[in-house]
Each structure stands twice: as structure tokens, then as C-alpha cells.
Design a protein around this motif. Structure first.
Motif, PDB file in Angstrom:
ATOM      1  N   LYS A  55      16.207  -1.247 -53.089  1.00  0.00           N
ATOM      2  CA  LYS A  55      14.926  -1.956 -52.927  1.00  0.00           C
ATOM      3  C   LYS A  55      14.885  -3.208 -53.789  1.00  0.00           C
ATOM      4  O   LYS A  55      14.430  -4.264 -53.339  1.00  0.00           O
ATOM      5  N   GLN A  56      15.365  -3.103 -55.020  1.00  0.00           N
ATOM      6  CA  GLN A  56      15.347  -4.266 -55.903  1.00  0.00           C
ATOM      7  C   GLN A  56      16.427  -5.282 -55.523  1.00  0.00           C
ATOM      8  O   GLN A  56      16.209  -6.483 -55.622  1.00  0.00           O
ATOM      9  N   LEU A  57      17.579  -4.786 -55.084  1.00  0.00           N
ATOM     10  CA  LEU A  57      18.636  -5.700 -54.635  1.00  0.00           C
ATOM     11  C   LEU A  57      18.170  -6.540 -53.447  1.00  0.00           C
ATOM     12  O   LEU A  57      18.485  -7.727 -53.366  1.00  0.00           O
ATOM     13  N   ARG A  58      17.435  -5.918 -52.547  1.00  0.00           N
ATOM     14  CA  ARG A  58      16.951  -6.641 -51.360  1.00  0.00           C
ATOM     15  C   ARG A  58      16.117  -7.855 -51.740  1.00  0.00           C
ATOM     16  O   ARG A  58      16.170  -8.884 -51.083  1.00  0.00           O
ATOM     17  N   VAL A  59      15.363  -7.717 -52.808  1.00  0.00           N
ATOM     18  CA  VAL A  59      14.508  -8.817 -53.257  1.00  0.00           C
ATOM     19  C   VAL A  59      15.357  -9.980 -53.783  1.00  0.00           C
ATOM     20  O   VAL A  59      14.998 -11.139 -53.627  1.00  0.00           O
ATOM     21  N   ARG A  60      16.497  -9.656 -54.360  1.00  0.00           N
ATOM     22  CA  ARG A  60      17.320 -10.666 -55.034  1.00  0.00           C
ATOM     23  C   ARG A  60      18.511 -11.178 -54.206  1.00  0.00           C
ATOM     24  O   ARG A  60      19.076 -12.213 -54.528  1.00  0.00           O
ATOM     25  N   LEU A  61      18.897 -10.454 -53.173  1.00  0.00           N
ATOM     26  CA  LEU A  61      20.007 -10.895 -52.321  1.00  0.00           C
ATOM     27  C   LEU A  61      19.560 -12.026 -51.397  1.00  0.00           C
ATOM     28  O   LEU A  61      18.360 -12.253 -51.217  1.00  0.00           O
ATOM     29  N   GLU A  62      20.540 -12.671 -50.791  1.00  0.00           N
ATOM     30  CA  GLU A  62      20.219 -13.679 -49.791  1.00  0.00           C
ATOM     31  C   GLU A  62      19.308 -13.028 -48.732  1.00  0.00           C
ATOM     32  O   GLU A  62      19.447 -11.848 -48.431  1.00  0.00           O
ATOM     33  N   PRO A  63      18.387 -13.799 -48.158  1.00  0.00           N
ATOM     34  CA  PRO A  63      17.354 -13.214 -47.296  1.00  0.00           C
ATOM     35  C   PRO A  63      17.861 -12.578 -46.002  1.00  0.00           C
ATOM     36  O   PRO A  63      17.138 -11.794 -45.387  1.00  0.00           O
ATOM     37  N   GLN A  64      19.069 -12.896 -45.575  1.00  0.00           N
ATOM     38  CA  GLN A  64      19.546 -12.370 -44.290  1.00  0.00           C
ATOM     39  C   GLN A  64      20.091 -10.946 -44.377  1.00  0.00           C
ATOM     40  O   GLN A  64      20.479 -10.376 -43.363  1.00  0.00           O
ATOM     41  N   PHE A  65      20.131 -10.346 -45.566  1.00  0.00           N
ATOM     42  CA  PHE A  65      20.664  -8.988 -45.684  1.00  0.00           C
ATOM     43  C   PHE A  65      19.738  -7.970 -45.024  1.00  0.00           C
ATOM     44  O   PHE A  65      18.522  -8.009 -45.196  1.00  0.00           O
ATOM     45  N   HIS A  66      20.357  -7.068 -44.276  1.00  0.00           N
ATOM     46  CA  HIS A  66      19.652  -5.969 -43.618  1.00  0.00           C
ATOM     47  C   HIS A  66      19.958  -4.683 -44.377  1.00  0.00           C
ATOM     48  O   HIS A  66      21.112  -4.410 -44.693  1.00  0.00           O
ATOM     49  N   TYR A  67      18.929  -3.894 -44.628  1.00  0.00           N
ATOM     50  CA  TYR A  67      19.097  -2.621 -45.335  1.00  0.00           C
ATOM     51  C   TYR A  67      19.345  -1.513 -44.317  1.00  0.00           C
ATOM     52  O   TYR A  67      18.634  -1.412 -43.319  1.00  0.00           O
ATOM     53  N   TYR A  68      20.344  -0.680 -44.599  1.00  0.00           N
ATOM     54  CA  TYR A  68      20.725   0.361 -43.638  1.00  0.00           C
ATOM     55  C   TYR A  68      21.172   1.615 -44.375  1.00  0.00           C
ATOM     56  O   TYR A  68      22.002   1.541 -45.279  1.00  0.00           O
ATOM     57  N   ALA A  69      20.615   2.749 -43.980  1.00  0.00           N
ATOM     58  CA  ALA A  69      20.964   4.038 -44.594  1.00  0.00           C
ATOM     59  C   ALA A  69      20.826   5.145 -43.556  1.00  0.00           C
ATOM     60  O   ALA A  69      19.959   5.077 -42.678  1.00  0.00           O
ATOM     61  N   SER A  70      21.662   6.156 -43.673  1.00  0.00           N
ATOM     62  CA  SER A  70      21.576   7.291 -42.745  1.00  0.00           C
ATOM     63  C   SER A  70      20.222   7.980 -42.855  1.00  0.00           C
ATOM     64  O   SER A  70      19.714   8.519 -41.861  1.00  0.00           O
ATOM     65  N   ASP A  71      19.616   7.954 -44.044  1.00  0.00           N
ATOM     66  CA  ASP A  71      18.293   8.566 -44.217  1.00  0.00           C
ATOM     67  C   ASP A  71      17.238   7.904 -43.341  1.00  0.00           C
ATOM     68  O   ASP A  71      16.274   8.551 -42.934  1.00  0.00           O
ATOM     69  N   GLN A  72      17.415   6.621 -43.031  1.00  0.00           N
ATOM     70  CA  GLN A  72      16.458   5.954 -42.150  1.00  0.00           C
ATOM     71  C   GLN A  72      16.460   6.612 -40.775  1.00  0.00           C
ATOM     72  O   GLN A  72      15.407   6.824 -40.184  1.00  0.00           O
ATOM     73  N   LEU A  73      17.648   6.919 -40.285  1.00  0.00           N
ATOM     74  CA  LEU A  73      17.750   7.586 -38.981  1.00  0.00           C
ATOM     75  C   LEU A  73      17.174   8.992 -39.049  1.00  0.00           C
ATOM     76  O   LEU A  73      16.435   9.419 -38.158  1.00  0.00           O
ATOM     77  N   ALA A  74      17.522   9.714 -40.114  1.00  0.00           N
ATOM     78  CA  ALA A  74      17.028  11.084 -40.273  1.00  0.00           C
ATOM     79  C   ALA A  74      15.507  11.087 -40.411  1.00  0.00           C
ATOM     80  O   ALA A  74      14.816  11.882 -39.761  1.00  0.00           O
ATOM     81  N   ASP A  75      14.972  10.188 -41.240  1.00  0.00           N
ATOM     82  CA  ASP A  75      13.524  10.139 -41.471  1.00  0.00           C
ATOM     83  C   ASP A  75      12.756   9.713 -40.226  1.00  0.00           C
ATOM     84  O   ASP A  75      11.588  10.054 -40.066  1.00  0.00           O
ATOM     85  N   ALA A  76      13.408   8.969 -39.342  1.00  0.00           N
ATOM     86  CA  ALA A  76      12.759   8.522 -38.110  1.00  0.00           C
ATOM     87  C   ALA A  76      12.803   9.593 -37.019  1.00  0.00           C
ATOM     88  O   ALA A  76      12.319   9.375 -35.922  1.00  0.00           O
ATOM     89  N   GLY A  77      13.411  10.743 -37.326  1.00  0.00           N
ATOM     90  CA  GLY A  77      13.465  11.828 -36.356  1.00  0.00           C
ATOM     91  C   GLY A  77      14.627  11.736 -35.392  1.00  0.00           C
ATOM     92  O   GLY A  77      14.617  12.375 -34.337  1.00  0.00           O
TER      93      GLY A  77
END
Length: 173
Positions: A24-46
Motif C-alpha cells: 500500500k505504501q509502495l503504491r503511493v511512492r512508485l511511478e503512477p502506472q504500477f498496478h497492484y496484483y495479489a492472489s488474495d484479490q481474486l480470493a476476496d472477490a469470490g
């Protein structure tokens, strides 16, 4: 404008090591085009089956698909900040092969076992001992930089960003 191939920053560590907080903190500081991706996102979305037995039966296939989706997004030109737990040597080997055409920066995310277990208790949605089980992940992976989440968050973010920005980029295998 998208580049021809995306770059990948892959955060790997045990459950409750602090990967999500770091991401979450890296996203704020990385170049703006970075996309965050994690397997938990898929699991949490059902995404996975509702039935626990089916979820267990198809767990390996789920992660095989997740692993293959990372290079698919990078091939489309997306820069990725990926959060993962590489649970098996086979997964590490597959990722190395799948990601070989890309600029991949591996970050080892560490915390002491006692702290991981404390975080598991606080979260309430993790089995105590899950993080301890995942400690083997660090023997499967070679890192470009490693951080200890007992250190201040901003210090770890700065360590990662300094290493990321200062890396020497070699042609992928």
C-alpha cells in the motif's frame, strides 16, 4: 503510454509478514502506472469455489493460473506490484520460467516468528502457525533486496525504492 513489456516488483514473504502494508505504501511512492496484483484479490472477490473441498481440490490449478496471469499482464505492457507467498519450490521454478522475459525485481519480506504469530492473532482471519509454515518460502527465492517489517514502514519503502531505482537492468534470459 504503455511500454512494450511491463516490469514486475514481486513482494514475497510469509502470511502476516507485512506484505500488504508495504505494498500500500509502495503504491503511493512508485511511478503512477504500477498496478497492484495479489492472489488474495481474486480470493476476496469470490473467484474460488464456495465449497471448501472444491477449493482445496483446485488450489494448485488456481495458483498455476495466477502465476500465468502475471506474465500475461506484463506482456500487455502493465507494470506490476505483485504480492505473493511462493509456497513450493515448484512454484518458484515456474515463476522463474514464466517471468524470465521480464524485468523482475524480487523483494523478500521478513518478520520474526513471534511477530508473525502476534499479527495472526490480531487479524483474526488467519490460522496461528500459517506464517511459520510459510517461512520455507525464503529458501525457494533469490532476492534483489530484503526488508524486515519490524523496521519503520517508511524505512523499508525507501530501502526498496532505492534498490529498485538503482538496479542494473540486464537483458532477460
Amino acid at each position: 503510454m504503455a511500454q512494450s513489456r511491463g516490469r514486475i516488483i514481486l513482494l514475497n514473504g510469509t502470511s502476516s509478514a507485512g506484505k500488504s502494508t508495504l505494498a500500500k505504501q509502495l503504491r503511493v511512492r512508485l511511478e503512477p502506472q504500477f498496478h497492484y496484483y495479489a492472489s488474495d484479490q481474486l480470493a476476496d472477490a469470490g473467484f474460488r469455489p464456495l465449497d471448501g473441498d472444491a477449493r482445496l481440490e483446485y488450489r494448485e490449478a488456481f495458483f498455476a493460473g495466477f502465476h500465468r496471469s502475471i506474465p500475461a499482464f506484463a506482456e500487455a505492457g502493465l507494470d506490476l506490484l505483485v504480492e505473493h507467498i511462493v509456497e513450493r519450490q515448484r512454484w518458484a521454478d515456474d515463476l522463474k520460467t514464466l517471468l524470465s522475459p521480464f524485468d523482475v525485481f524480487w523483494v523478500g519480506v521478513h518478520a520474526p516468528v513471534a511477530e508473525i504469530e502476534r499479527r495472526e492473532r490480531l487479524r483474526g482471519n488467519r490460522q496461528i502457525g500459517e506464517g511459520l509454515y510459510h517461512l520455507k518460502t525464503h529458501s525457494f527465492c533469490r532476492y534483489d533486496v530484503e526488508v524486515d517489517t519490524m523496521l519503520p514502514l517508511e524505512q523499508n519503502v525507501e530501502t526498496i525504492l532505492t534498490a529498485w531505482r538503482g538496479r542494473s537492468i540486464s537483458a532477460p534470459d
